[in-house]
Design a protein around this motif. Structure first.
Motif, PDB file in Angstrom:
ATOM      1  N   VAL A 240       0.836  -1.201   0.000  1.00 21.09           N
ATOM      2  CA  VAL A 240       0.000   0.000   0.000  1.00 21.09           C
ATOM      3  C   VAL A 240       0.875   1.256   0.000  1.00 21.09           C
ATOM      4  CG1 VAL A 240      -1.810   1.269   1.243  1.00 21.09           C
ATOM      5  CG2 VAL A 240      -1.893  -1.217   1.137  1.00 21.09           C
ATOM      6  N   LEU A 241       2.049   1.163   0.595  1.00 20.09           N
ATOM      7  CA  LEU A 241       2.990   2.291   0.592  1.00 20.09           C
ATOM      8  C   LEU A 241       3.687   2.459  -0.753  1.00 20.09           C
ATOM      9  CD1 LEU A 241       4.674   1.868   4.101  1.00 20.09           C
ATOM     10  CD2 LEU A 241       3.249   3.798   3.380  1.00 20.09           C
ATOM     11  N   GLY A 242       3.495   1.485  -1.651  1.00 25.48           N
ATOM     12  CA  GLY A 242       4.116   1.560  -2.961  1.00 25.48           C
ATOM     13  C   GLY A 242       5.519   0.998  -3.008  1.00 25.48           C
ATOM     14  N   LEU A 243       5.880   0.177  -2.003  1.00 26.87           N
ATOM     15  CA  LEU A 243       7.220  -0.402  -1.946  1.00 26.87           C
ATOM     16  C   LEU A 243       7.259  -1.726  -2.703  1.00 26.87           C
ATOM     17  CD1 LEU A 243       7.935   0.262   1.845  1.00 26.87           C
ATOM     18  CD2 LEU A 243       8.567   1.692  -0.109  1.00 26.87           C
ATOM     19  N   ASP A 244       8.442  -2.135  -3.115  1.00 31.16           N
ATOM     20  CA  ASP A 244       8.611  -3.385  -3.851  1.00 31.16           C
ATOM     21  C   ASP A 244       8.362  -4.597  -2.949  1.00 31.16           C
ATOM     22  OD1 ASP A 244       9.179  -2.246  -6.278  1.00 31.16           O
ATOM     23  OD2 ASP A 244      11.361  -2.326  -6.027  1.00 31.16           O
ATOM     24  N   TYR A 245       8.157  -5.757  -3.599  1.00 26.01           N
ATOM     25  CA  TYR A 245       8.045  -7.035  -2.897  1.00 26.01           C
ATOM     26  C   TYR A 245       9.414  -7.719  -2.892  1.00 26.01           C
ATOM     27  CZ  TYR A 245       6.909 -11.913  -2.014  1.00 26.01           C
ATOM     28  OH  TYR A 245       6.879 -13.193  -1.511  1.00 26.01           O
ATOM     29  N   PRO A 246       9.797  -8.370  -1.802  1.00 30.35           N
ATOM     30  CA  PRO A 246       9.115  -8.415  -0.500  1.00 30.35           C
ATOM     31  C   PRO A 246       9.337  -7.129   0.291  1.00 30.35           C
ATOM     32  CG  PRO A 246      11.130  -9.699  -0.403  1.00 30.35           C
ATOM     33  CD  PRO A 246      11.003  -9.228  -1.827  1.00 30.35           C
ATOM     34  N   GLY A 247       8.261  -6.644   0.903  1.00 27.40           N
ATOM     35  CA  GLY A 247       8.306  -5.345   1.547  1.00 27.40           C
ATOM     36  C   GLY A 247       8.888  -5.323   2.938  1.00 27.40           C
ATOM     37  N   GLY A 248       8.897  -6.494   3.607  1.00 25.89           N
ATOM     38  CA  GLY A 248       9.387  -6.536   4.986  1.00 25.89           C
ATOM     39  C   GLY A 248      10.793  -6.006   5.165  1.00 25.89           C
ATOM     40  N   PRO A 249      11.768  -6.508   4.395  1.00 23.71           N
ATOM     41  CA  PRO A 249      13.143  -5.998   4.537  1.00 23.71           C
ATOM     42  C   PRO A 249      13.261  -4.518   4.203  1.00 23.71           C
ATOM     43  CG  PRO A 249      13.118  -8.101   3.374  1.00 23.71           C
ATOM     44  CD  PRO A 249      11.697  -7.668   3.490  1.00 23.71           C
ATOM     45  N   ILE A 250      12.428  -4.027   3.274  1.00 21.83           N
ATOM     46  CA  ILE A 250      12.491  -2.606   2.904  1.00 21.83           C
ATOM     47  C   ILE A 250      11.997  -1.746   4.066  1.00 21.83           C
ATOM     48  CG2 ILE A 250      11.659  -0.854   1.298  1.00 21.83           C
ATOM     49  CD1 ILE A 250      11.357  -3.069  -0.784  1.00 21.83           C
ATOM     50  N   ILE A 251      10.883  -2.159   4.685  1.00 25.57           N
ATOM     51  CA  ILE A 251      10.370  -1.412   5.833  1.00 25.57           C
ATOM     52  C   ILE A 251      11.389  -1.412   6.964  1.00 25.57           C
ATOM     53  CG2 ILE A 251       8.656  -1.466   7.708  1.00 25.57           C
ATOM     54  CD1 ILE A 251       6.548  -2.182   5.711  1.00 25.57           C
ATOM     55  N   ASP A 252      12.031  -2.545   7.198  1.00 28.18           N
ATOM     56  CA  ASP A 252      13.031  -2.632   8.260  1.00 28.18           C
ATOM     57  C   ASP A 252      14.178  -1.662   8.002  1.00 28.18           C
ATOM     58  OD1 ASP A 252      14.525  -3.537  10.464  1.00 28.18           O
ATOM     59  OD2 ASP A 252      15.470  -5.119   9.280  1.00 28.18           O
ATOM     60  N   LYS A 253      14.633  -1.595   6.762  1.00 31.39           N
ATOM     61  CA  LYS A 253      15.735  -0.698   6.420  1.00 31.39           C
ATOM     62  C   LYS A 253      15.331   0.764   6.586  1.00 31.39           C
ATOM     63  CE  LYS A 253      19.166   0.138   2.794  1.00 31.39           C
ATOM     64  NZ  LYS A 253      19.641  -0.273   1.440  1.00 31.39           N
ATOM     65  N   LEU A 254      14.124   1.100   6.150  1.00 31.12           N
ATOM     66  CA  LEU A 254      13.636   2.471   6.305  1.00 31.12           C
ATOM     67  C   LEU A 254      13.453   2.835   7.777  1.00 31.12           C
ATOM     68  CD1 LEU A 254      10.909   2.509   3.488  1.00 31.12           C
ATOM     69  CD2 LEU A 254      13.047   3.813   3.481  1.00 31.12           C
ATOM     70  N   ALA A 255      12.961   1.873   8.559  1.00 33.41           N
ATOM     71  CA  ALA A 255      12.664   2.127   9.974  1.00 33.41           C
ATOM     72  C   ALA A 255      13.900   2.522  10.759  1.00 33.41           C
ATOM     73  CB  ALA A 255      12.016   0.893  10.598  1.00 33.41           C
ATOM     74  N   GLN A 256      15.049   2.022  10.354  1.00 33.01           N
ATOM     75  CA  GLN A 256      16.278   2.326  11.068  1.00 33.01           C
ATOM     76  C   GLN A 256      16.702   3.786  10.910  1.00 33.01           C
ATOM     77  OE1 GLN A 256      19.356  -0.779  10.406  1.00 33.01           O
ATOM     78  NE2 GLN A 256      17.715  -2.044   9.592  1.00 33.01           N
ATOM     79  N   GLN A 257      16.056   4.493   9.976  1.00 30.65           N
ATOM     80  CA  GLN A 257      16.397   5.900   9.738  1.00 30.65           C
ATOM     81  C   GLN A 257      15.308   6.858  10.230  1.00 30.65           C
ATOM     82  OE1 GLN A 257      17.362   6.293   5.454  1.00 30.65           O
ATOM     83  NE2 GLN A 257      17.257   4.061   5.410  1.00 30.65           N
ATOM     84  N   GLY A 258      14.185   6.291  10.766  1.00 34.96           N
ATOM     85  CA  GLY A 258      13.035   7.132  11.065  1.00 34.96           C
ATOM     86  C   GLY A 258      12.763   7.343  12.544  1.00 34.96           C
ATOM     87  N   ASN A 259      11.754   8.182  12.806  1.00 32.91           N
ATOM     88  CA  ASN A 259      11.279   8.496  14.160  1.00 32.91           C
ATOM     89  C   ASN A 259      10.018   7.681  14.427  1.00 32.91           C
ATOM     90  OD1 ASN A 259      10.332   9.553  16.537  1.00 32.91           O
ATOM     91  ND2 ASN A 259      10.237  11.669  15.851  1.00 32.91           N
ATOM     92  N   SER A 260      10.090   6.760  15.360  1.00 30.06           N
ATOM     93  CA  SER A 260       8.977   5.841  15.622  1.00 30.06           C
ATOM     94  C   SER A 260       7.815   6.495  16.353  1.00 30.06           C
ATOM     95  CB  SER A 260       9.478   4.643  16.434  1.00 30.06           C
ATOM     96  OG  SER A 260       9.983   5.062  17.690  1.00 30.06           O
ATOM     97  N   GLN A 261       7.976   7.753  16.762  1.00 32.84           N
ATOM     98  CA  GLN A 261       6.916   8.448  17.492  1.00 32.84           C
ATOM     99  C   GLN A 261       6.084   9.367  16.584  1.00 32.84           C
ATOM    100  OE1 GLN A 261       6.489   7.518  20.703  1.00 32.84           O
ATOM    101  NE2 GLN A 261       8.225   6.161  20.280  1.00 32.84           N
ATOM    102  N   THR A 262       6.391   9.399  15.299  1.00 30.76           N
ATOM    103  CA  THR A 262       5.701  10.324  14.398  1.00 30.76           C
ATOM    104  C   THR A 262       4.253   9.936  14.154  1.00 30.76           C
ATOM    105  OG1 THR A 262       7.793  10.821  13.284  1.00 30.76           O
ATOM    106  CG2 THR A 262       5.759  11.389  12.108  1.00 30.76           C
ATOM    107  N   TYR A 263       4.012   8.645  13.940  1.00 31.34           N
ATOM    108  CA  TYR A 263       2.660   8.158  13.663  1.00 31.34           C
ATOM    109  C   TYR A 263       2.220   7.216  14.783  1.00 31.34           C
ATOM    110  CZ  TYR A 263       3.710   9.926   8.983  1.00 31.34           C
ATOM    111  OH  TYR A 263       4.066  10.720   7.928  1.00 31.34           O
TER     112      TYR A 263
END
Length: 314
Positions: free
Chosen positions: A170-193
């Motif tokens: 739904v975010l428009g990321l490639d398959y498989p999306g799990g590793p992509i989300i994990d990589k992005l998460a390491q750069q983000g703020n978990s309190q934003t949403y």
């Protein structure tokens, strides 16, 4: 004792040979590129690609192992769970090899194999508390021996890996999306949403359908308001909610079952935050035998089935 193992439960066809606990070869044919255009695994395509790729996998594995096939003592394969067409291909290949070599053949459990994939470079001290996380499973198991597994908690609906992949789509990321989300998460703020921790109760069971729905609804709401989604922050917020459920339930299981070994298993055990939780809980509760599998043993592979078979037969 030499064991030839075949794993074909989903979109990987793999063959491994183990010799008294040492992995001699672990050849994997992955189909990610072929399924990527569909956004997920197509069962019929997976089975057909197994048939297409099995020859070179077998040939390469035998060559890498540098053994005479007559030396093999047992043939094992993944019998369940998995995609029925893919499982049938692996079973028929294993039966053909066993018939040709006149060796005994045994079908094994895919999830039990994942758990013992973590023990390829380690040794289990029983009881083992294993957190199984994959595209199809999210469960806590107590392993009392190589032949005694006790499921103490499991998902009631979506597995954690499935939740990751559907939100990623739904975010428009490639398959498989799990590793992509994990990589992005390491750069983000978990309190934003703000996203809910799924099934955050006193049970050992999991439910990821609610988090999936909440995340997708939030994405749609932001899009309708024409508000930009900060991908790294969304990934971090989503991952915090998804993994917090694992952390809470696994910690209660540690307190209740007092394991001698703590580990993770399955494709999602490669997730950086899950690995961090496992290692931190092991340190917090003084479980000296705490470890996570190497990345090559997280996703489906035949080495994990070979290791499971070796420990059972040993």
């Amino acid at each position: 004792m030499k064991i030839l193992a075949i794993e074909s439960s989903c979109d990987e066809f793999s063959l491994s040979i183990i010799d008294n606990g040492k992995i001699l070869t672990n050849v994997i044919s992955s189909q990610i590129d072929q399924h990527k255009e569909f956004g997920g695994v197509v069962p019929e395509l997976a089975a057909r690609l197994h048939l297409q790729n099995m020859y070179w996998v077998i040939k390469q594995a035998i060559a890498e192992s540098q053994i005479n096939t007559d030396e093999i003592d047992y043939i094992v394969y993944t019998a369940k769970p998995g995609l029925i067409g893919s499982l049938i291909v692996g079973k028929v290949v294993a039966e053909t090899i066993a018939l040709y070599l006149d060796k005994p053949i045994i079908g094994l459990d895919h999830i039990e194999g994942h758990i013992f994939g973590a023990a390829i470079d380690h040794e289990f001290i029983y009881p083992v508390l294993a957190m199984v996380v994959s595209g199809g499973h999210t469960q806590i198991e107590i392993v009392h021996s190589p032949s005694q597994f006790e499921i103490v908690g499991a998902t009631n609906d979506d597995a954690i890996g499935e939740c990751y992949d559907k939100v990623a789509r739904v975010l428009g990321l490639d398959y498989p999306g799990g590793p992509i989300i994990d990589k992005l998460a390491q750069q983000g703020n978990s309190q934003t949403y703000q996203l809910p921790v799924p099934k955050d109760d006193i049970s050992y069971d999991f439910s990821y359908s609610g988090l999936k729905t909440a995340a997708i609804n939030l994405i749609h709401n932001l899009n309708q308001k024409s508000e930009p989604i900060i991908l790294v922050d969304f990934a971090a917020s989503f991952q915090l909610a998804a993994v917090t459920a694992i952390e809470h339930k696994l910690e209660r299981a540690i307190q209740n079952y007092n394991p001698k070994t703590l580990t993770a298993a399955g494709g999602v055990s490669a997730n950086s935050q899950i690995q961090k939780v496992i290692l931190e809980l092991g340190q917090k509760y003084n479980i000296n035998n705490t470890f996570v599998p190497k990345s090559e043993y997280c996703t489906d592979n035949a080495a994990m089935m070979a290791k499971l078979a070796y420990e059972k037969f040993k």
